[in-house]
Design a protein around this motif. Sequence first.
Motif, PDB file in Angstrom:
ATOM      1  N   MET A 125      47.194 -13.674  29.288  1.00 12.76           N
ATOM      2  CA  MET A 125      48.155 -12.759  29.764  1.00 12.76           C
ATOM      3  C   MET A 125      48.778 -11.851  28.722  1.00 12.76           C
ATOM      4  N   TYR A 126      49.055 -12.428  27.750  1.00 11.10           N
ATOM      5  CA  TYR A 126      49.827 -11.747  26.581  1.00 11.10           C
ATOM      6  C   TYR A 126      48.820 -11.389  25.385  1.00 11.10           C
ATOM      7  N   GLY A 127      48.839 -10.380  24.815  1.00 16.70           N
ATOM      8  CA  GLY A 127      47.895  -9.689  23.596  1.00 16.70           C
ATOM      9  C   GLY A 127      48.715 -10.293  22.348  1.00 16.70           C
ATOM     10  N   LYS A 128      48.118 -10.025  21.418  1.00 12.64           N
ATOM     11  CA  LYS A 128      48.808 -10.413  20.046  1.00 12.64           C
ATOM     12  C   LYS A 128      50.071  -9.386  19.724  1.00 12.64           C
ATOM     13  N   ALA A 129      50.983 -10.023  19.311  1.00 16.13           N
ATOM     14  CA  ALA A 129      52.484  -9.284  19.086  1.00 16.13           C
ATOM     15  C   ALA A 129      52.263  -8.029  17.905  1.00 16.13           C
ATOM     16  N   PHE A 130      52.745  -7.063  18.212  1.00 17.30           N
ATOM     17  CA  PHE A 130      52.817  -5.774  17.163  1.00 17.30           C
ATOM     18  C   PHE A 130      54.046  -5.382  17.211  1.00 17.30           C
ATOM     19  N   ALA A 131      54.155  -4.269  16.102  1.00 19.62           N
ATOM     20  CA  ALA A 131      55.484  -3.862  15.467  1.00 19.62           C
ATOM     21  C   ALA A 131      55.456  -2.494  15.745  1.00 19.62           C
ATOM     22  N   PRO A 132      56.019  -1.870  17.163  1.00 15.95           N
ATOM     23  CA  PRO A 132      56.034  -0.514  17.360  1.00 15.95           C
ATOM     24  C   PRO A 132      56.839   0.359  16.220  1.00 15.95           C
ATOM     25  N   GLU A 133      57.908  -0.555  15.339  1.00 11.70           N
ATOM     26  CA  GLU A 133      58.469   0.252  14.567  1.00 11.70           C
ATOM     27  C   GLU A 133      57.717   0.673  13.219  1.00 11.70           C
ATOM     28  N   TYR A 134      56.464   0.015  13.253  1.00 12.57           N
ATOM     29  CA  TYR A 134      55.789   0.489  12.070  1.00 12.57           C
ATOM     30  C   TYR A 134      54.847   1.783  12.872  1.00 12.57           C
ATOM     31  N   GLN A 135      55.000   2.916  12.401  1.00  6.94           N
ATOM     32  CA  GLN A 135      54.471   3.871  13.004  1.00  6.94           C
ATOM     33  C   GLN A 135      53.763   4.816  11.700  1.00  6.94           C
ATOM     34  N   GLY A 136      53.194   5.869  12.761  1.00  6.51           N
ATOM     35  CA  GLY A 136      52.445   6.897  11.650  1.00  6.51           C
ATOM     36  C   GLY A 136      51.242   6.067  10.626  1.00  6.51           C
ATOM     37  N   ALA A 137      51.250   6.347   9.303  1.00  7.82           N
ATOM     38  CA  ALA A 137      50.380   5.717   8.300  1.00  7.82           C
ATOM     39  C   ALA A 137      50.716   4.370   8.535  1.00  7.82           C
ATOM     40  N   LEU A 138      51.523   3.867   8.748  1.00 10.41           N
ATOM     41  CA  LEU A 138      52.100   2.263   8.773  1.00 10.41           C
ATOM     42  C   LEU A 138      51.679   1.401   9.868  1.00 10.41           C
ATOM     43  N   THR A 139      50.896   2.009  10.842  1.00 14.22           N
ATOM     44  CA  THR A 139      50.508   1.201  12.020  1.00 14.22           C
ATOM     45  C   THR A 139      49.874  -0.064  11.829  1.00 14.22           C
ATOM     46  N   SER A 140      49.103  -0.023  10.592  1.00 18.83           N
ATOM     47  CA  SER A 140      48.326  -1.325  10.078  1.00 18.83           C
ATOM     48  C   SER A 140      49.095  -2.412   9.701  1.00 18.83           C
ATOM     49  N   LEU A 141      50.515  -2.288   9.610  1.00 18.75           N
ATOM     50  CA  LEU A 141      51.487  -3.265   9.205  1.00 18.75           C
ATOM     51  C   LEU A 141      51.609  -4.158  10.244  1.00 18.75           C
ATOM     52  N   SER A 142      51.737  -5.648  10.256  1.00 14.87           N
ATOM     53  CA  SER A 142      51.683  -6.428  10.995  1.00 14.87           C
ATOM     54  C   SER A 142      53.162  -7.005  11.318  1.00 14.87           C
ATOM     55  N   VAL A 143      53.361  -7.447  12.518  1.00 10.96           N
ATOM     56  CA  VAL A 143      54.661  -7.973  12.969  1.00 10.96           C
ATOM     57  C   VAL A 143      55.216  -9.087  12.037  1.00 10.96           C
ATOM     58  N   ASN A 144      54.164  -9.644  11.394  1.00 10.62           N
ATOM     59  CA  ASN A 144      54.524 -10.906  10.559  1.00 10.62           C
ATOM     60  C   ASN A 144      54.506 -10.153   8.883  1.00 10.62           C
ATOM     61  N   SER A 145      54.431  -9.180   8.552  1.00 12.76           N
ATOM     62  CA  SER A 145      54.432  -8.677   7.189  1.00 12.76           C
ATOM     63  C   SER A 145      55.620  -9.014   6.728  1.00 12.76           C
ATOM     64  N   SER A 146      55.537  -9.491   5.474  1.00 13.28           N
ATOM     65  CA  SER A 146      56.611  -9.571   4.578  1.00 13.28           C
ATOM     66  C   SER A 146      57.407  -8.308   4.556  1.00 13.28           C
ATOM     67  N   LEU A 147      58.904  -8.368   4.558  1.00 10.03           N
ATOM     68  CA  LEU A 147      59.749  -6.998   4.555  1.00 10.03           C
ATOM     69  C   LEU A 147      59.577  -6.607   3.302  1.00 10.03           C
ATOM     70  N   THR A 148      59.478  -7.201   2.254  1.00 13.46           N
ATOM     71  CA  THR A 148      59.166  -6.573   0.844  1.00 13.46           C
ATOM     72  C   THR A 148      58.002  -5.718   0.618  1.00 13.46           C
ATOM     73  N   ASP A 149      56.954  -6.022   1.585  1.00 11.12           N
ATOM     74  CA  ASP A 149      55.879  -5.409   1.456  1.00 11.12           C
ATOM     75  C   ASP A 149      55.755  -4.252   2.270  1.00 11.12           C
ATOM     76  N   VAL A 150      56.533  -4.326   3.540  1.00 13.02           N
ATOM     77  CA  VAL A 150      56.936  -3.299   4.305  1.00 13.02           C
ATOM     78  C   VAL A 150      57.567  -2.300   3.525  1.00 13.02           C
ATOM     79  N   LEU A 151      58.696  -2.497   2.964  1.00 14.69           N
ATOM     80  CA  LEU A 151      59.548  -1.594   2.242  1.00 14.69           C
ATOM     81  C   LEU A 151      58.777  -0.696   1.372  1.00 14.69           C
TER      82      LEU A 151
END
Length: 374
Positions: free
Chosen positions: A1-27
């Motif tokens: 019913m539900y797919g894997k969670a994703f983070a729509p706020e990570y956009q453009g060149a950053l869409t490959s980032l996971s919802v579980n990515s460390s925030l220091t890595d995201v930054l």
Amino acid sequence: MYGKAFAPEYQGALTSLSVNSSLTDVLAAGREQLAAAERAGRQGEAARSGLAVAEAHRRLGQVREADRAWKASYRAAREAGDTAAMAWALWSGGTLARQRGAFALAWRLLGLAAELGERGGDVVVRGYSLAGLAETGRIQGDYEAVGRLHEQLLAEARRRGEARHTVWALEGIAQMHRNTGSYDTAYAMFEEAAGIAARADDRRGHAWALRGLADILSVRDADTGRALALLSEAEESCRAMKLAGALAYNHKMRGNVLYRAGRYAQARATYEQSLAEFRAIGEPRGEALSRLGLAKSRARLGHDPAETAAELADLARVLERIGLRHAREMVRRAQEELGLTDATTGRARAVEPTAAAATCGAGGAVAGSAQDGR
């Protein structure tokens, strides 16, 4: 019913980032892509990379940096003529405003974000912005006004199979049930949220659900051991992802559980810890709730009653200023629990608060419904 969670706020060149990515890595990734976009003069990409930077700063508790970043993202989106990116920047700014206790600003920014999301044809940012409005009202205690919106957003999320948004809505509705005493309903909804989050690999949502389950196990069942175990499990995810706000609320809940169990010295130390964490990230509501738990723990350990009464009076004013709606009841319960009322009149001896803020959990522990660290 539900797919894997994703983070729509990570956009453009950053869409490959996971919802579980460390925030220091995201930054780090967001800053790199933002700099590249600015050098190339690609304002649309700068807006979307800047959004990730803003969100990473916000969730790390870096308020000033987050404020600068979302505004820069909005300016870049406006220059690029990207309405949807403007909406996302406003959503980030509105979420930050709520986290800082600026509820009027949060309502304004999130409302604008929802409008621009609809105008720009981005149903996701529109949904996130409406969810932000619902959460703002819920945190302020206006359940009647936002309960229906929570239910509507839950139905939409279920229909689209969006795990992360379904988990958010379930947790919000569960929190309202918990705060109005419907513990069994709340537990079932937190349990469903935890299951969906685990299957969708949404560690942030799972951590919040575990916190909700721990609260109910403590307040309904007096099961301190299981409650503390769930909080420890949730803390691992908060630390792995560098979720400063979620970690602080986790520690505040640990203080609640310890207080309910009569372990006042441990509760005092834990509230002191969460208080320092909230102050470090500029989160006034969490700070006030930690102060309340700390005042009550100290009172149980023999602190001067007059000083406790003065602290409660100050907290009533702080909570009223923040804009929450149940301070009178919360402070009254604390007064009664600690024997700070006149037995013949029922009036407070040293404290007569005049307004507004959070709820007090059964057994005298401080409740709390924030999900700002999301």
